[in-house]
Scaffold this motif. Sequence first.
Motif, short mmCIF file in Angstrom:
data_model
loop_
_atom_site.label_atom_id
_atom_site.label_comp_id
_atom_site.label_asym_id
_atom_site.label_seq_id
_atom_site.Cartn_x
_atom_site.Cartn_y
_atom_site.Cartn_z
N UNK A 46 0.81 -1.21 0.00
CA UNK A 46 0.00 0.00 0.00
C UNK A 46 0.85 1.26 0.00
N UNK A 47 1.97 1.27 0.76
CA UNK A 47 2.78 2.49 0.82
C UNK A 47 3.57 2.72 -0.47
N UNK A 48 3.60 1.74 -1.38
CA UNK A 48 4.29 1.90 -2.66
C UNK A 48 3.37 2.42 -3.76
N UNK A 49 2.06 2.39 -3.52
CA UNK A 49 1.12 2.70 -4.60
C UNK A 49 1.31 4.11 -5.15
N UNK A 50 1.49 5.09 -4.27
CA UNK A 50 1.60 6.47 -4.75
C UNK A 50 2.84 6.66 -5.62
N UNK A 51 3.90 5.85 -5.36
CA UNK A 51 5.09 5.95 -6.20
C UNK A 51 4.81 5.47 -7.61
N UNK A 52 4.06 4.38 -7.72
CA UNK A 52 3.71 3.88 -9.06
C UNK A 52 2.79 4.87 -9.79
N UNK A 53 1.94 5.55 -9.04
CA UNK A 53 1.02 6.51 -9.64
C UNK A 53 1.73 7.78 -10.12
N UNK A 54 3.00 7.94 -9.77
CA UNK A 54 3.75 9.10 -10.23
C UNK A 54 3.86 9.15 -11.75
N UNK A 55 3.71 7.99 -12.38
CA UNK A 55 3.85 7.91 -13.83
C UNK A 55 2.90 8.90 -14.51
N UNK A 56 1.66 8.97 -14.03
CA UNK A 56 0.64 9.80 -14.68
C UNK A 56 0.99 11.29 -14.66
N UNK A 57 1.24 11.89 -13.50
CA UNK A 57 1.54 13.32 -13.52
C UNK A 57 2.86 13.67 -14.19
N UNK A 58 3.85 12.79 -14.08
CA UNK A 58 5.14 13.10 -14.72
C UNK A 58 4.98 13.15 -16.23
N UNK A 59 4.25 12.20 -16.80
CA UNK A 59 4.04 12.23 -18.25
C UNK A 59 3.22 13.46 -18.65
N UNK A 60 2.21 13.82 -17.83
CA UNK A 60 1.44 15.02 -18.13
C UNK A 60 2.29 16.28 -18.08
N UNK A 61 3.21 16.33 -17.11
CA UNK A 61 4.10 17.48 -16.96
C UNK A 61 4.93 17.69 -18.22
N UNK A 62 5.39 16.61 -18.81
CA UNK A 62 6.25 16.69 -19.99
C UNK A 62 5.45 16.85 -21.27
N UNK A 63 4.39 16.07 -21.40
CA UNK A 63 3.72 15.93 -22.69
C UNK A 63 2.81 17.11 -23.02
N UNK A 64 1.98 17.57 -22.05
CA UNK A 64 0.92 18.50 -22.42
C UNK A 64 1.42 19.84 -22.96
N UNK A 395 -1.81 21.06 -12.21
CA UNK A 395 -2.53 19.82 -11.93
C UNK A 395 -1.56 18.70 -11.58
N UNK A 396 -0.46 18.60 -12.34
CA UNK A 396 0.43 17.45 -12.17
C UNK A 396 1.46 17.64 -11.06
N UNK A 397 1.89 18.87 -10.80
CA UNK A 397 2.90 19.07 -9.75
C UNK A 397 2.38 18.63 -8.38
N UNK A 398 1.15 18.98 -7.98
CA UNK A 398 0.68 18.46 -6.68
C UNK A 398 0.57 16.95 -6.65
N UNK A 399 0.27 16.34 -7.80
CA UNK A 399 0.21 14.88 -7.84
C UNK A 399 1.59 14.26 -7.68
N UNK A 400 2.60 14.90 -8.27
CA UNK A 400 3.96 14.39 -8.13
C UNK A 400 4.42 14.50 -6.67
N UNK A 401 4.16 15.64 -6.06
CA UNK A 401 4.54 15.82 -4.64
C UNK A 401 3.82 14.79 -3.77
N UNK A 402 2.52 14.63 -4.01
CA UNK A 402 1.74 13.66 -3.25
C UNK A 402 2.24 12.24 -3.50
N UNK A 403 2.59 11.97 -4.77
CA UNK A 403 3.07 10.63 -5.10
C UNK A 403 4.37 10.28 -4.40
N UNK A 404 5.24 11.27 -4.20
CA UNK A 404 6.52 11.02 -3.54
C UNK A 404 6.34 10.83 -2.04
N UNK A 405 5.54 11.70 -1.44
CA UNK A 405 5.46 11.71 0.03
C UNK A 405 4.23 11.02 0.58
#
Length: 460
Positions: A46-64, A395-405
Amino acid sequence: MAKKIKPNLSIAQIINMSMGFLGIQMAFGLQNGNASRILANLGADVHELSWFWLVAPITGLIVQPIIGHMGDNTWSPLGRRKPYFLIGAVLCAIGLVLLPNAASVTQLIAANVLLLAVIFLAMMDFSVNIAMEPFRALVGDMLPKHQGTLGFSIQTILIGVGAVIGSEMPNWLTKMGVSNVAPEGYVADNVIYAFYIGAAVLILSILYTIFTTREYSPQEFADFSDDNKEPEHSKFMDIFKDFATIPPLMKKLGVVQFFSWFALFTMWVFTTSALATHHFGLAPDDTTSAEFNKAGDLTGHLFGLYNLFAIPFAFLLTPIAKAIGKKQTHALALFAGGLGLISMFFIKDTGMLWISMVGLGFAWASILAMPYAMLIDAIPQRKMGVYMGIFNFFIVIPQIINGIFGGPIVKNLFGNMAIDYVVVGGVCMIVAAAVTMFLIKDETPDSPKEIEEEIQQVHF
């Protein structure tokens, strides 16, 4: 020659040009409701899930922002935005097919199953971002300013329909007799088949928009501009200049978006575990039992409900905004969403959790429409795509921060009881409501002409 005014589009025309969002959001609905469940089935803690979810905001940060810039400078026989719809849809459909089958793919190639699942998840997120950003820009391209709220509200309605279908599909398939339990290390059939259906709907809805919508030509855009000039092609490095000249209103809305999407990310990542432990009484490390998969099905059902409730609220956004103002409407919606998340802690009866979803539905409808409706008047026409892409940063920066911590916080501060962190998400959404009321003033946003002049003054 005098500037021409964009003609009003009919409801049917706006629906046609936004239909692809139904398929995109069905893909998101499937991902949001099932990604944590899939990763847990494949062995993630469970504590690893947010790290895996980092994929979504990081790709959005770069791609959009890149896709927005490319769209602003694309003039093809297919159109300005439509080529990106098609490319993104095809790639995302492939990712939808592969993600729930990651364990089976490892039988063909030697690879770590979780790593492979993350790669497929990244493929989905990368391609969805290719398709999604142009849809936001298309509203600015095609609609006169006074139809902006209507255009984004219709998009929200279609988003809600797609998300309801995507979120509920595994549960519907279970009721039809498809198994929702799989051997350890594999994903249940109801999830796999739901992803297949999502891939088909995504392709069909994108094609519908492509074949029913004609974009304006460069000459038509020139006729609608203040100087009657066709949009000029800009260089890739101009993206950095655009960063330096974002409208002040975008910065203020960015703070609101930060707290709003921090809360949403918390909900998407941790709801399955929160329900499993807080409502079903399971241990945090139970990720394969029938009861855990029931919690996964319930998560999809609840996510479908908040998207369902968002649909009528989307119809009400325009009249409410006219009555009390756009910022007041958005603040009220965010406050309701925050109460909805917090209430999940206190409502122990799973049959009553729909009450929590009412507030979240109101918030979700507004988050998808009101920030863009407030922003659209401040964006110059020729920069619509890239500024919409830049706005996605908030939108994606708060998700990245949340995903890390987020994962370490749940593990070390809350003892792997994810429901406590869901409450934190609710508090963040209430903070977003307060920021909307007190940071964003009732003021006239910078005009596109003023922003154009500011852009010309920036040199690198």
